[in-house]
Every structure is written in structure tokens, then in C-alpha cells.
Design a protein around this motif. Structure first.
Motif, mmCIF file in Angstrom:
data_model
loop_
_atom_site.group_PDB
_atom_site.id
_atom_site.type_symbol
_atom_site.label_atom_id
_atom_site.label_comp_id
_atom_site.label_asym_id
_atom_site.label_seq_id
_atom_site.Cartn_x
_atom_site.Cartn_y
_atom_site.Cartn_z
ATOM 1 N N PHE A 1 -22.756 -2.439 0.806
ATOM 2 C CA PHE A 1 -22.470 -1.312 1.383
ATOM 3 C C PHE A 1 -21.953 -2.162 2.748
ATOM 4 N N ARG A 2 -22.133 -3.083 3.399
ATOM 5 C CA ARG A 2 -22.082 -3.843 4.623
ATOM 6 C C ARG A 2 -21.316 -4.347 4.701
ATOM 7 N N ALA A 3 -21.193 -5.418 3.116
ATOM 8 C CA ALA A 3 -20.263 -6.491 3.043
ATOM 9 C C ALA A 3 -18.792 -6.047 3.418
ATOM 10 N N LEU A 4 -18.731 -4.684 2.525
ATOM 11 C CA LEU A 4 -17.739 -3.759 2.168
ATOM 12 C C LEU A 4 -17.200 -3.045 3.606
ATOM 13 N N ILE A 5 -18.215 -2.312 4.406
ATOM 14 C CA ILE A 5 -17.687 -2.068 5.770
ATOM 15 C C ILE A 5 -17.598 -2.886 6.531
ATOM 16 N N ASP A 6 -18.111 -4.175 6.939
ATOM 17 C CA ASP A 6 -17.489 -5.171 7.268
ATOM 18 C C ASP A 6 -15.621 -5.237 7.260
ATOM 19 N N GLU A 7 -15.489 -5.546 5.850
ATOM 20 C CA GLU A 7 -13.935 -6.487 5.828
ATOM 21 C C GLU A 7 -13.363 -5.310 5.735
ATOM 22 N N LEU A 8 -13.809 -4.204 6.100
ATOM 23 C CA LEU A 8 -12.924 -2.700 5.603
ATOM 24 C C LEU A 8 -12.119 -2.851 7.377
ATOM 25 N N ASP B 1 -9.117 0.439 -1.993
ATOM 26 C CA ASP B 1 -8.588 -0.016 -2.519
ATOM 27 C C ASP B 1 -8.690 -0.995 -3.148
ATOM 28 N N THR B 2 -8.090 -1.902 -1.973
ATOM 29 C CA THR B 2 -7.658 -3.645 -2.104
ATOM 30 C C THR B 2 -9.127 -3.953 -2.154
ATOM 31 N N LEU B 3 -10.505 -3.995 -1.476
ATOM 32 C CA LEU B 3 -11.423 -4.441 -1.698
ATOM 33 C C LEU B 3 -12.026 -4.300 -3.484
#
Length: 156
Positions: A18-25, A114-116
Motif C-alpha cells: 500500500f505504501r509503495a503504491l501511495i508513495d509512487e502516486l 491505473d498506470t501503477l
């Protein structure tokens, strides 16, 4: 039945994903013109929604006090994501609405997610990612829109 993996690792790995996705976002949102938005703001802006809400309703949805919701509204108003307007049905009430800038951030967030997801599909394989998503749907409540995470974590 024994496992080489300790039980506590599963929630930590889920949280790290979750953190990896949110940080990339948020890194991408910053590049796209939203440098001041923070992870908790996403929950708040989703809870405000397209119709707007009051501070009391927002606090209830987020699982926080009216005062905590008000402080977050103040912060989002300062950086241009929300505005306060008078309720046309009751002039004593203030409605918090997303500004065009706030709506832009939510739209960009959806496209970035969507990209992630597509990137994860390349990394894991589409079939494995679909299986992971299916398994998580089996293990979690049907409604993924639990916006009370700020209150559950303890504060805004």
C-alpha cells in the motif's frame, strides 16, 4: 501446519505494498502539479465527494472528531483543494466542496493508479495480479471504500 514465514509479516507486506503504491502516486501527482497533497488528503477528498459535505458529516465518515475534520478542511482550503459554501437549503450550514483543483487531483489519481496497476501487471504477470486481487476480495469486506481509516489509525 507450519510456515517458514512468521504471521506478522503478512500485514507488514500488505502495508508496504500500500505504501509503495501511495508513495509512487504522490511522487507522480507532485510532477503533475499537485506537490502539496498528502496521502491522508485522498481519504478526505473522497469522503467530501462530488456533492460536498459538512464538517460534522465528514468527521463521522472519517471516524474523527468535527474539530479534526475542520482542521483538515482548513489545510485543504489553504492549498486550494476545497472551498466552503453556504448550504442553499440552510444558510446556517457550511458545505465543503472540492474545487476544480481538487477534482483535478482526484481525476489524476485515478489515472495514475491505473498506470501503477499496469506496472504491477508487467512485474507480476496479469494472471498473478488478477489472482492476487481476487484473493484479496475474498479476504476483505465487499465494500473497498472504507474512508474511516484516518480515525482507525488514530488521527488526521
Amino acid at each position: 501446519m507450519s510456515s517458514d514465514t512468521p504471521g506478522f509479516e503478512l500485514p507488514l507486506r500488505l502495508l508496504l505494498a500500500f505504501r509503495a503504491l501511495i508513495d509512487e502516486l504522490h511522487a507522480e501527482l507532485s510532477r503533475q502539479g499537485h506537490p502539496d497533497i498528502r496521502p491522508m488528503h485522498g481519504f478526505v477528498m473522497q469522503a467530501i465527494g462530488p456533492q460536498g459535505t459538512t464538517a460534522v458529516e465528514l468527521g463521522r465518515t472519517l471516524g474523527v472528531s468535527k474539530q479534526a475534520a475542520g482542521k483538515t478542511i482548513d489545510a485543504l482550503e489553504r492549498i486550494g483543494y476545497v472551498e466552503r459554501t453556504t448550504d442553499p437549503d440552510d444558510t446556517r450550514r457550511k458545505i465543503v466542496r472540492l474545487t476544480p483543483y481538487g477534482l483535478d487531483a482526484l481525476g489524476r489519481s485515478a489515472r495514475i493508479f491505473d498506470t501503477l496497476r499496469a506496472r504491477w501487471a508487467v512485474e507480476l504477470g496479469e494472471d498473478r495480479l488478477r489472482a492476487l486481487e481476487s484473493d484479496l476480495r475474498k479476504l476483505t469486506p465487499a465494500n473497498p471504500w472504507r474512508l474511516d481509516m484516518p480515525g482507525w489509525f488514530g488521527s488526521l
